[in-house]
Design a protein around this motif. Structure first.
Motif, PDB file in Angstrom:
ATOM      1  N   GLU A 276       0.826  -1.198   0.000  1.00 35.12           N
ATOM      2  CA  GLU A 276       0.000   0.000   0.000  1.00 35.12           C
ATOM      3  C   GLU A 276       0.868   1.258   0.000  1.00 35.12           C
ATOM      4  O   GLU A 276       0.519   2.258  -0.640  1.00 35.12           O
ATOM      5  CB  GLU A 276      -0.934   0.000   1.210  1.00 35.12           C
ATOM      6  CG  GLU A 276      -1.936   1.150   1.205  1.00 35.12           C
ATOM      7  CD  GLU A 276      -2.747   1.226  -0.087  1.00 35.12           C
ATOM      8  OE1 GLU A 276      -3.005   2.363  -0.553  1.00 35.12           O
ATOM      9  OE2 GLU A 276      -3.116   0.174  -0.639  1.00 35.12           O
ATOM     10  N   ARG A 277       1.976   1.216   0.694  1.00 39.49           N
ATOM     11  CA  ARG A 277       2.880   2.368   0.672  1.00 39.49           C
ATOM     12  C   ARG A 277       3.452   2.566  -0.725  1.00 39.49           C
ATOM     13  O   ARG A 277       3.586   3.704  -1.194  1.00 39.49           O
ATOM     14  CB  ARG A 277       3.999   2.192   1.697  1.00 39.49           C
ATOM     15  CG  ARG A 277       4.869   3.424   1.893  1.00 39.49           C
ATOM     16  CD  ARG A 277       5.721   3.282   3.121  1.00 39.49           C
ATOM     17  NE  ARG A 277       6.533   4.469   3.385  1.00 39.49           N
ATOM     18  CZ  ARG A 277       7.248   4.649   4.492  1.00 39.49           C
ATOM     19  NH1 ARG A 277       7.265   3.702   5.437  1.00 39.49           N
ATOM     20  NH2 ARG A 277       7.952   5.752   4.667  1.00 39.49           N
ATOM     21  N   ILE A 278       3.797   1.491  -1.403  1.00 41.35           N
ATOM     22  CA  ILE A 278       4.274   1.595  -2.779  1.00 41.35           C
ATOM     23  C   ILE A 278       3.200   2.223  -3.658  1.00 41.35           C
ATOM     24  O   ILE A 278       3.483   3.111  -4.475  1.00 41.35           O
ATOM     25  CB  ILE A 278       4.685   0.219  -3.326  1.00 41.35           C
ATOM     26  CG1 ILE A 278       5.927  -0.307  -2.587  1.00 41.35           C
ATOM     27  CG2 ILE A 278       4.946   0.283  -4.831  1.00 41.35           C
ATOM     28  CD1 ILE A 278       7.185   0.501  -2.832  1.00 41.35           C
ATOM     29  N   ARG A 279       1.957   1.809  -3.494  1.00 40.84           N
ATOM     30  CA  ARG A 279       0.872   2.407  -4.289  1.00 40.84           C
ATOM     31  C   ARG A 279       0.777   3.906  -4.025  1.00 40.84           C
ATOM     32  O   ARG A 279       0.568   4.703  -4.948  1.00 40.84           O
ATOM     33  CB  ARG A 279      -0.456   1.734  -3.964  1.00 40.84           C
ATOM     34  CG  ARG A 279      -0.566   0.276  -4.405  1.00 40.84           C
ATOM     35  CD  ARG A 279      -1.972  -0.255  -4.206  1.00 40.84           C
ATOM     36  NE  ARG A 279      -2.062  -1.682  -4.462  1.00 40.84           N
ATOM     37  CZ  ARG A 279      -2.035  -2.617  -3.503  1.00 40.84           C
ATOM     38  NH1 ARG A 279      -1.946  -2.252  -2.219  1.00 40.84           N
ATOM     39  NH2 ARG A 279      -2.114  -3.885  -3.812  1.00 40.84           N
ATOM     40  N   GLY A 280       0.923   4.306  -2.769  1.00 42.94           N
ATOM     41  CA  GLY A 280       0.867   5.726  -2.441  1.00 42.94           C
ATOM     42  C   GLY A 280       2.003   6.511  -3.072  1.00 42.94           C
ATOM     43  O   GLY A 280       1.811   7.631  -3.567  1.00 42.94           O
ATOM     44  N   ILE A 281       3.210   5.948  -3.041  1.00 41.42           N
ATOM     45  CA  ILE A 281       4.358   6.592  -3.679  1.00 41.42           C
ATOM     46  C   ILE A 281       4.113   6.744  -5.172  1.00 41.42           C
ATOM     47  O   ILE A 281       4.358   7.806  -5.759  1.00 41.42           O
ATOM     48  CB  ILE A 281       5.639   5.780  -3.417  1.00 41.42           C
ATOM     49  CG1 ILE A 281       6.033   5.849  -1.943  1.00 41.42           C
ATOM     50  CG2 ILE A 281       6.785   6.260  -4.311  1.00 41.42           C
ATOM     51  CD1 ILE A 281       7.147   4.900  -1.565  1.00 41.42           C
TER      52      ILE A 281
END
Length: 392
Positions: A276-281
């Motif tokens: 999910e953090r990768i998606r946000g980035i």
């Protein structure tokens, strides 16, 4: 002299225009070999922040005229005692105390936020071993990791840059790492940091690849050798967002970055990265208009993605790119996967970006394995940089 500093209002377009003009002017003066400052990237922290980052941005006005600004980046998920800083003064107003006033303002904000340390970058002389521009003669080994290059700041007159391992995989040319300083001397940024009491914590070198001078036969030979050593692995390519099936593996590799890359004396914690953090980035990068090209290595027996290299271009350029993260899972080193991914990604990127002329990258001066690979590909030293750390 009436100097006051206030938080920037995202709806105050004239002040934003002035802040951008200051940054663009400073960057053009201090780092003329880098591309023009990207406006979309410049304003992005106000409207499209990176996950886990709270940015505080203030502008200094002298007799009613904007003359400089400072951004502090508060990290919310890790490194909650740390912050990173970017500080820029209009070249026409340097040596008037504006930089010190901005830093004093930022220091109070940092103390209010409970931060104990702040990190910024400034241009430095090339380390003596790098100055000749000649490739290293050591034998190449499997690389550990190459740090991503930026979140998106500007040309400081005295201090600037981003936190090491800043999420976002963006370009150091906009983070302030490349800015020599002001009229007082090309290493004024380093002198300013030292005068504040900061300590030089990590020495970096920016290297540049001239695409027109790229030795295509040598690249093909290196790629063939790497493929021979990488039996049992295959490569995958993508643009922008990683394929869903590999998001967890990409997150694992990105989370390893600060554990693997040399960090010198920086007190900085590895990041906890998930899909999910990768998606946000990636959403934040899309909002900035950053074009990303990746090649990764997949372990055929397990199906896991275990190596990855990324190149990126800002929205306002077709001629300049940044070599971003390159990393290999420690359990899969020794198969030239880093060289394989990086060399193949050059061809992958050039297929979509035929006007590309130069590629820059940063490495810690101590990262001998990654430097060897970069110099095999044709990268040569262009500028030095130092990460400065200050206890608040």
């Amino acid at each position: 002299m009436d100097l006051f500093i206030a938080a920037i209002d995202p709806t105050d377009q004239p002040t934003l225009d002035a802040a951008y003009r200051i940054a663009a002017t400073a960057e053009a003066m201090d780092a003329p070999d880098l591309p023009p400052l990207c406006r979309r990237r410049f304003e992005a922290p106000l409207r499209h922040p990176m996950p886990g980052i709270d940015t505080r941005w203030s502008v200094a006005h002298l007799d009613g005229v904007p003359v400089g600004w400072v951004r502090i980046n508060l990290h919310l998920w890790e490194n909650t005692e740390n912050a990173s800083i970017e500080l820029v003064v209009d070249p026409a107003y340097r040596r008037r105390g504006v930089g010190r006033a901005l830093f004093a303002h930022a220091r109070e904000l940092l103390r209010e936020a409970g931060r104990k340390r702040v990190v910024g970058s400034a241009v430095a002389a090339l380390p003596s071993a790098e100055g000749s521009g000649e490739p290293r003669r050591e034998a190449p080994g499997e690389l550990g990791a190459e740090a991503p290059d930026e979140l998106g700041g500007e040309a400081p007159d005295e201090l600037g840059g981003e936190a090491p391992g800043e999420p976002g995989r963006e370009a150091p040319g906009e983070s302030g790492r490349d800015m020599p300083g002001g009229p007082g001397g090309e290493l004024a940024g380093a002198a300013f940091a030292a005068a504040l009491g900061a300590k030089a914590a990590l020495v970096d070198v920016r290297r540049r690849l001239d695409v027109a001078a790229l030795d295509r036969r040598r690249l093909a030979a290196l790629l063939a050798d790497a493929r021979s050593a990488a039996a049992g692995y295959r490569t995958v390519r993508w643009r922008d967002l990683p394929p869903e099936e590999y998001l967890a593996d990409v997150a694992y590799l990105e989370g390893r970055l600060l554990a693997d890359a040399p960090m010198g004396d920086l007190e900085w914690e590895p990041e906890q990265v998930d899909a999910e953090r990768i998606r946000g980035i990636e959403r934040a990068l899309d909002a900035r208009g950053v074009r990303r090209y990746s090649v990764a290595a997949v372990h055929e027996a397990s199906g896991r993605l275990v190596g990855w290299s990324l190149l990126s271009l800002a929205a306002n350029t077709t001629r300049h790119a940044w070599q971003q993260i390159t990393i290999v899972d420690p359990a899969h080193r020794g198969h030239r996967l880093g060289l394989l991914c990086k060399a193949e990604n050059l061809a992958h990127t050039l297929a979509y970006e035929p006007e590309l002329q130069v590629i820059d990258t940063y490495n810690a001066a101590a990262n001998s394995h990654m430097i060897t690979i970069n110099e095999q590909l044709g990268f040569r030293p262009a500028a030095g940089s130092t990460e400065w750390q200050l206890t608040i």
